[in-house]
Design a protein around this motif. Structure first.
Motif, PDB file in Angstrom:
ATOM      1  N   ILE A  23      -3.950  -0.809 -15.158  1.00 51.55           N
ATOM      2  CA  ILE A  23      -3.729  -2.047 -15.925  1.00 51.55           C
ATOM      3  C   ILE A  23      -4.666  -2.134 -17.129  1.00 51.55           C
ATOM      4  O   ILE A  23      -4.205  -2.266 -18.263  1.00 51.55           O
ATOM      5  CB  ILE A  23      -3.862  -3.273 -14.991  1.00 51.55           C
ATOM      6  N   PRO A 142     -13.127   1.778 -15.407  1.00 49.87           N
ATOM      7  CA  PRO A 142     -12.449   0.510 -15.132  1.00 49.87           C
ATOM      8  C   PRO A 142     -13.336  -0.481 -14.387  1.00 49.87           C
ATOM      9  O   PRO A 142     -12.901  -1.542 -13.992  1.00 49.87           O
ATOM     10  CB  PRO A 142     -11.290   0.924 -14.226  1.00 49.87           C
ATOM     11  N   SER A 143     -14.616  -0.093 -14.215  1.00 53.58           N
ATOM     12  CA  SER A 143     -15.552  -0.986 -13.557  1.00 53.58           C
ATOM     13  C   SER A 143     -16.688  -1.277 -14.538  1.00 53.58           C
ATOM     14  O   SER A 143     -16.581  -0.997 -15.723  1.00 53.58           O
ATOM     15  CB  SER A 143     -16.075  -0.354 -12.268  1.00 53.58           C
ATOM     16  N   SER A 286      -5.179  -5.130  -5.289  1.00 55.13           N
ATOM     17  CA  SER A 286      -4.009  -4.332  -4.894  1.00 55.13           C
ATOM     18  C   SER A 286      -4.331  -3.324  -3.796  1.00 55.13           C
ATOM     19  O   SER A 286      -3.464  -2.588  -3.356  1.00 55.13           O
ATOM     20  CB  SER A 286      -3.484  -3.560  -6.112  1.00 55.13           C
ATOM     21  N   GLN A 287      -5.589  -3.280  -3.362  1.00 54.53           N
ATOM     22  CA  GLN A 287      -5.957  -2.258  -2.376  1.00 54.53           C
ATOM     23  C   GLN A 287      -6.539  -2.831  -1.092  1.00 54.53           C
ATOM     24  O   GLN A 287      -6.321  -2.325  -0.020  1.00 54.53           O
ATOM     25  CB  GLN A 287      -7.032  -1.322  -2.960  1.00 54.53           C
ATOM     26  N   TRP A 345       3.479  -9.491  -5.405  1.00 51.57           N
ATOM     27  CA  TRP A 345       2.627  -9.351  -6.574  1.00 51.57           C
ATOM     28  C   TRP A 345       2.526 -10.693  -7.320  1.00 51.57           C
ATOM     29  O   TRP A 345       3.475 -11.095  -7.987  1.00 51.57           O
ATOM     30  CB  TRP A 345       3.209  -8.260  -7.481  1.00 51.57           C
ATOM     31  N   ALA A 346       1.399 -11.372  -7.174  1.00 54.45           N
ATOM     32  CA  ALA A 346       1.255 -12.696  -7.792  1.00 54.45           C
ATOM     33  C   ALA A 346       0.976 -12.553  -9.285  1.00 54.45           C
ATOM     34  O   ALA A 346       0.349 -11.578  -9.708  1.00 54.45           O
ATOM     35  CB  ALA A 346       0.091 -13.432  -7.141  1.00 54.45           C
ATOM     36  N   SER A 368     -10.346  -8.377 -11.523  1.00 52.00           N
ATOM     37  CA  SER A 368     -10.342  -9.765 -11.048  1.00 52.00           C
ATOM     38  C   SER A 368     -11.593 -10.487 -11.536  1.00 52.00           C
ATOM     39  O   SER A 368     -11.529 -11.655 -11.929  1.00 52.00           O
ATOM     40  CB  SER A 368     -10.266  -9.797  -9.518  1.00 52.00           C
ATOM     41  N   ALA A 386     -16.107  -0.033  -2.481  1.00 54.89           N
ATOM     42  CA  ALA A 386     -16.227   0.580  -3.822  1.00 54.89           C
ATOM     43  C   ALA A 386     -17.336  -0.106  -4.619  1.00 54.89           C
ATOM     44  O   ALA A 386     -18.431  -0.292  -4.142  1.00 54.89           O
ATOM     45  CB  ALA A 386     -14.881   0.497  -4.541  1.00 54.89           C
TER      46      ALA A 386
END
Ligand code: AWU
Length: 465
Positions: A23, A142-143, A286-287, A345-346, A368, A386
């Motif tokens: 994303i 991505p983090s 999602s995980q 999927w909201a 998020s 993670a």
């Protein structure tokens, strides 16, 4: 400089096939395309549908579709982590590394080869591909920069680092990082811990992270006001300033994400009937997988809080080893009117942006966290794995978050969680003011003249060099 001094600017963007990774990198690809960079996105066939929204809005973006390399530890036909369990994450990373040859073949035969590569930090092997092509490669993280600083330390010093047998609370110190943080062993990257326990793919993963350290640069979905000390630490550690913070990333323009339009319309209509700031939104990305005991405790807390809520329940993917907790019997009837349960999927970004939402109970996935900060809501943190523990710590230190629960096995006390939920949307918590302050900083960063906007322009200039 790529040596030819040309002004060609064709970036090959290669996302890792996991929602939380794809994303933001697709949003970045869209921004690069808007700044005149010719972009080709590399995906395998099963992930092509995820590009649908992007390609409809940025028709100039091209795709390179390469067959997904088969792997003995992965079921055939699965190409995205959302359909895999946590212990299949490493084989997914490993399988993709077999795209090295097909990628090289394409790059050497296409009439317009890329002169720049931006690839996810789980694809460190692309450093070798870029070197063979003689083009620079920037690693996309991505983090956050805190998490990456910890990761660099861990993988570079792996032999001397925390011993897997040391036990869950074994404190691992990071004296070279700003503030010399100490993390209990259980909070370190799950990839790292899994490797320390002797996973055969350990050397492959370590090699990938070491390749990232030797990449031409890093680009982050973060912003200076949130992570300046860690971004500066990385620039010093890497010995150059090609560390760009371009976040919070969002699709240019309307900022909504792909999602089920029926769900979205239903959720928006439901929220429209709620007073401002009174709803807590609950979603674990999602995980993450909540087990039945955790789901029951969370449901009890939502019920006892008396607060309004939107709860996004992840449905168990086929073949998952864990039976995800479903909402308890009668729960939805008892909370009808003040609670909405969404299965599927909201429309997370749209929900968080709605004025009725005042708090977000989150697992602290990085996207998020960025979306919660951009929405200016109180964050209730329940990190699971993670990088989420590092992110939870960062958010609490930033003053915008309250620890609601911690860890993949812990079960919150329903009464304590009910109290925290009720306070978070009752306007009685100091974090609410801090959330609004940090939201302003995030919006300033991405606005014209802001630090993230400047870094994006600087990255584009580097691509055009
Ligand atoms: P997010 O990063 O929040 O969570 P994960 O999906 O778990 O992503 C890494 O990827 C994180 O740092 C890791 O900790 C790990 C992973 N979403 C939505 O729109 N609807 C839904 O129902 C659920 C999710 C969106 C959400 C966000 C993304 C989830 C980078 O967490 O808006 O953009 O999916 O990413």
């Amino acid at each position: 400089d790529k040596g030819d001094g040309g002004l060609a600017a064709h970036a090959l963007v290669f996302p890792f096939p996991s929602q939380g990774h794809m994303i933001p990198l697709l949003d970045l690809a869209h921004h690069l395309s808007l700044q005149g960079v010719s972009v080709t996105v590399l995906v395998t066939p099963g992930n092509l549908p995820i590009l649908r929204r992007l390609l409809s809005r940025a028709p100039a973006i091209k795709t390179l579709v390469l067959p997904f390399p088969p792997h003995p530890s992965l079921p055939a036909g699965v190409e995205n982590s959302k359909d895999l369990t946590a212990d299949q994450f490493l084989p997914l990373m490993h399988a993709l590394s077999f795209l090295h040859e097909p990628f090289l073949r394409w790059a050497r035969t296409t009439p317009s080869p890329p002169d720049f590569i931006v690839s996810d930090f789980f694809l460190g092997w692309t450093q070798r591909t870029a070197a063979e092509l003689g083009v620079p490669r920037v690693a996309f993280c991505p983090s956050g920069a805190l998490f990456l600083s910890v990761v660099h330390d861990l993988w570079r010093e792996m032999p001397q680092r925390g011993d897997a047998a040391a036990g869950e609370d074994f404190p691992v110190e990071f004296p070279s990082l700003p503030g010399s943080p100490v993390f209990p062993w259980r909070h370190l990257s799950s990839l790292y811990r899994r490797c320390r326990e002797g996973n055969p793919l350990c050397e492959f993963v370590r090699e990938g992270f070491l390749q990232n350290i030797s990449s031409w640069g890093y680009v982050f979905n973060t912003f200076m006001d949130l992570e300046a000390p860690y971004l500066d630490h990385l620039r010093a550690e890497l010995g150059h300033r090609r560390v760009w913070a371009v976040g919070p990333l969002a699709p240019p323009g309307d900022g909504d994400r792909d999602g089920d339009s029926v769900l979205s319309a239903g959720a928006m209509a439901w929220l429209d009937a709620c007073p401002a700031g009174t709803v807590v939104y609950v979603c674990f990305g999602s995980q993450a997988e909540l087990n039945p005991a955790q789901t029951a405790a969370l449901a009890a807390a939502l019920e006892r809080s008396g607060s309004r809520f939107v709860w996004c329940l992840r449905v168990t993917p086929a073949g998952s080893a864990v039976a995800y907790g479903g909402a308890p019997e009668g729960f939805e009837e008892r909370t009808a009117g003040r609670g909405l349960v969404i299965r599927g999927w909201a429309p997370q970004v749209a929900i968080l942006a709605h004025p009725a939402v005042g708090a977000f109970l989150t697992h602290c996935g990085w996207n998020s966290a960025m979306e919660g900060i951009t929405a200016g809501v109180v964050l209730l943190t329940w990190p699971m794995s993670a990088d989420q523990f590092a992110t939870a710590r960062l958010l609490v230190e930033a003053g915008v978050a309250v620890g609601a629960c911690e860890g993949p096995d812990s079960v919150p006390d329903p009464d304590e969680l009910a109290r925290v939920i009720a306070e978070s949307v009752g306007g009685r918590r100091s974090e609410a003011a801090e959330s609004v302050r940090l939201r302003k900083k995030a919006l300033q960063a991405v606005a014209e003249g802001g630090s993230s906007s400047d870094d994006l322009r600087d990255l584009v200039t580097a691509i055009f060099q």
